[in-house]
Design a protein around this motif. Structure first.
Motif, PDB file in Angstrom:
ATOM      1  N   MET A   1     -15.850 -90.958   9.091  1.00 22.95           N
ATOM      2  CA  MET A   1     -14.604 -90.405   9.538  1.00 22.95           C
ATOM      3  C   MET A   1     -13.752 -90.097   8.306  1.00 22.95           C
ATOM      4  O   MET A   1     -14.000 -90.644   7.235  1.00 22.95           O
ATOM      5  CB  MET A   1     -13.879 -91.404  10.430  1.00 22.95           C
ATOM      6  N   GLU A   2     -12.765 -89.268   8.502  1.00 22.31           N
ATOM      7  CA  GLU A   2     -11.911 -88.919   7.374  1.00 22.31           C
ATOM      8  C   GLU A   2     -10.481 -88.631   7.835  1.00 22.31           C
ATOM      9  O   GLU A   2     -10.249 -88.320   9.007  1.00 22.31           O
ATOM     10  CB  GLU A   2     -12.460 -87.724   6.608  1.00 22.31           C
ATOM     11  N   VAL A   3      -9.559 -88.754   6.884  1.00 23.82           N
ATOM     12  CA  VAL A   3      -8.157 -88.421   7.083  1.00 23.82           C
ATOM     13  C   VAL A   3      -7.804 -87.424   5.992  1.00 23.82           C
ATOM     14  O   VAL A   3      -8.106 -87.639   4.821  1.00 23.82           O
ATOM     15  CB  VAL A   3      -7.258 -89.668   6.955  1.00 23.82           C
ATOM     16  N   THR A   4      -7.163 -86.307   6.380  1.00 26.79           N
ATOM     17  CA  THR A   4      -6.767 -85.295   5.410  1.00 26.79           C
ATOM     18  C   THR A   4      -5.267 -85.072   5.535  1.00 26.79           C
ATOM     19  O   THR A   4      -4.741 -84.984   6.640  1.00 26.79           O
ATOM     20  CB  THR A   4      -7.510 -83.967   5.678  1.00 26.79           C
ATOM     21  N   GLY A   5      -4.606 -84.975   4.377  1.00 21.28           N
ATOM     22  CA  GLY A   5      -3.174 -84.734   4.391  1.00 21.28           C
ATOM     23  C   GLY A   5      -2.575 -84.871   3.005  1.00 21.28           C
ATOM     24  O   GLY A   5      -3.272 -84.865   1.997  1.00 21.28           O
ATOM     25  N   ARG A   6      -1.247 -84.996   2.976  1.00 19.66           N
ATOM     26  CA  ARG A   6      -0.495 -85.095   1.722  1.00 19.66           C
ATOM     27  C   ARG A   6      -0.096 -86.560   1.500  1.00 19.66           C
ATOM     28  O   ARG A   6       0.404 -87.215   2.418  1.00 19.66           O
ATOM     29  CB  ARG A   6       0.748 -84.219   1.796  1.00 19.66           C
ATOM     30  N   VAL A   7      -0.328 -87.047   0.272  1.00 21.68           N
ATOM     31  CA  VAL A   7       0.047 -88.424  -0.053  1.00 21.68           C
ATOM     32  C   VAL A   7       1.567 -88.557   0.017  1.00 21.68           C
ATOM     33  O   VAL A   7       2.293 -87.809  -0.636  1.00 21.68           O
ATOM     34  CB  VAL A   7      -0.457 -88.826  -1.459  1.00 21.68           C
ATOM     35  N   LYS A   8       2.028 -89.493   0.819  1.00 19.84           N
ATOM     36  CA  LYS A   8       3.461 -89.753   0.939  1.00 19.84           C
ATOM     37  C   LYS A   8       3.872 -90.905   0.020  1.00 19.84           C
ATOM     38  O   LYS A   8       4.937 -90.865  -0.594  1.00 19.84           O
ATOM     39  CB  LYS A   8       3.815 -90.094   2.388  1.00 19.84           C
ATOM     40  N   ARG A  24      -4.645-102.353  -1.615  1.00 21.83           N
ATOM     41  CA  ARG A  24      -3.674-101.348  -2.035  1.00 21.83           C
ATOM     42  C   ARG A  24      -3.544-100.326  -0.916  1.00 21.83           C
ATOM     43  O   ARG A  24      -4.542 -99.800  -0.415  1.00 21.83           O
ATOM     44  CB  ARG A  24      -4.151-100.674  -3.313  1.00 21.83           C
ATOM     45  N   ASP A  25      -2.297-100.038  -0.517  1.00 24.03           N
ATOM     46  CA  ASP A  25      -2.042 -99.136   0.605  1.00 24.03           C
ATOM     47  C   ASP A  25      -1.628 -97.754   0.117  1.00 24.03           C
ATOM     48  O   ASP A  25      -0.950 -97.617  -0.900  1.00 24.03           O
ATOM     49  CB  ASP A  25      -0.927 -99.686   1.489  1.00 24.03           C
ATOM     50  N   VAL A  26      -2.032 -96.752   0.884  1.00 21.88           N
ATOM     51  CA  VAL A  26      -1.592 -95.380   0.666  1.00 21.88           C
ATOM     52  C   VAL A  26      -1.211 -94.816   2.035  1.00 21.88           C
ATOM     53  O   VAL A  26      -1.865 -95.117   3.037  1.00 21.88           O
ATOM     54  CB  VAL A  26      -2.687 -94.517  -0.021  1.00 21.88           C
ATOM     55  N   VAL A  27      -0.140 -94.044   2.080  1.00 23.51           N
ATOM     56  CA  VAL A  27       0.275 -93.380   3.322  1.00 23.51           C
ATOM     57  C   VAL A  27       0.032 -91.889   3.148  1.00 23.51           C
ATOM     58  O   VAL A  27       0.481 -91.286   2.171  1.00 23.51           O
ATOM     59  CB  VAL A  27       1.757 -93.651   3.653  1.00 23.51           C
ATOM     60  N   VAL A  28      -0.694 -91.316   4.105  1.00 24.24           N
ATOM     61  CA  VAL A  28      -1.018 -89.889   4.093  1.00 24.24           C
ATOM     62  C   VAL A  28      -0.371 -89.256   5.315  1.00 24.24           C
ATOM     63  O   VAL A  28      -0.509 -89.763   6.430  1.00 24.24           O
ATOM     64  CB  VAL A  28      -2.550 -89.674   4.127  1.00 24.24           C
ATOM     65  N   THR A  29       0.340 -88.151   5.094  1.00 25.06           N
ATOM     66  CA  THR A  29       0.954 -87.409   6.191  1.00 25.06           C
ATOM     67  C   THR A  29       0.049 -86.241   6.541  1.00 25.06           C
ATOM     68  O   THR A  29      -0.247 -85.397   5.695  1.00 25.06           O
ATOM     69  CB  THR A  29       2.354 -86.894   5.798  1.00 25.06           C
ATOM     70  N   THR A  30      -0.410 -86.215   7.786  1.00 22.68           N
ATOM     71  CA  THR A  30      -1.331 -85.167   8.225  1.00 22.68           C
ATOM     72  C   THR A  30      -0.596 -83.846   8.387  1.00 22.68           C
ATOM     73  O   THR A  30       0.621 -83.812   8.573  1.00 22.68           O
ATOM     74  CB  THR A  30      -2.006 -85.547   9.558  1.00 22.68           C
ATOM     75  N   ASP A  31      -1.339 -82.757   8.329  1.00 23.72           N
ATOM     76  CA  ASP A  31      -0.781 -81.417   8.474  1.00 23.72           C
ATOM     77  C   ASP A  31      -1.251 -80.858   9.813  1.00 23.72           C
ATOM     78  O   ASP A  31      -2.289 -80.223   9.907  1.00 23.72           O
ATOM     79  CB  ASP A  31      -1.240 -80.523   7.321  1.00 23.72           C
ATOM     80  N   GLU A  32      -0.494 -81.158  10.852  1.00 25.07           N
ATOM     81  CA  GLU A  32      -0.826 -80.690  12.198  1.00 25.07           C
ATOM     82  C   GLU A  32       0.466 -80.464  12.958  1.00 25.07           C
ATOM     83  O   GLU A  32       1.549 -80.677  12.409  1.00 25.07           O
ATOM     84  CB  GLU A  32      -1.737 -81.704  12.901  1.00 25.07           C
ATOM     85  N   GLN A  33       0.363 -80.041  14.193  1.00 30.82           N
ATOM     86  CA  GLN A  33       1.572 -79.728  14.957  1.00 30.82           C
ATOM     87  C   GLN A  33       2.539 -80.915  14.995  1.00 30.82           C
ATOM     88  O   GLN A  33       3.740 -80.752  14.852  1.00 30.82           O
ATOM     89  CB  GLN A  33       1.210 -79.319  16.385  1.00 30.82           C
TER      90      GLN A  33
END
Length: 125
Positions: A1-8, A24-33
């Motif tokens: 599985m994968e998550v695609t987006g911009r690192v927040k 270590r945590d990273v938050v990714v904001t997805t690019d969808e509606q």
């Protein structure tokens, strides 16, 4: 599985407990509606994978879903889920979608000449 987006946000590496467990945590904001802010956790030696990334980078993170059960002091069973990253790569934000080669035109359908259904019954059922 994968998550695609911009690192927040990328957090610092933290040691948890006395056993040397690192996360270590990273938050990714997805690019969808309806964009989602997805928290992905990297653990142990995978924490270092985030060193070359910063907020604003467009990334694809390969993930595994993890779940665990815990019984609290009151005897109640509680469940936790974690999204665990194991690989990360930068992606182009404005990369045009690859177009499939054009499909050849389908031949026109022509009914069989002189076909009479009552004469043509060779089906086994």
């Amino acid at each position: 599985m994968e998550v695609t987006g911009r690192v927040k946000m990328i957090d610092t590496t933290k040691e948890v407990g006395s056993g040397g467990f690192k996360k270590r945590d990273v938050v990714v904001t997805t690019d969808e509606q309806y964009p989602q802010h997805i928290l992905v956790q990297f653990v142990q030696d995978k924490c270092e994978l985030l060193n070359n990334y910063q907020a604003g980078d467009n990334v694809k993170i390969d993930i595994n879903l993890r779940g665990r059960e815990w019984i609290n002091p009151q005897g109640e069973t509680v469940y936790f889920n974690t999204i665990q990253g194991w690989r990360i790569a930068k992606v182009q934000a404005d990369a045009p979608a690859q177009q499939a080669p054009p499909m050849p035109a389908a031949p026109a359908f022509e009914p069989a000449p002189n076909f009479k259904e009552e004469e043509h019954d060779d089906l086994p059922f």
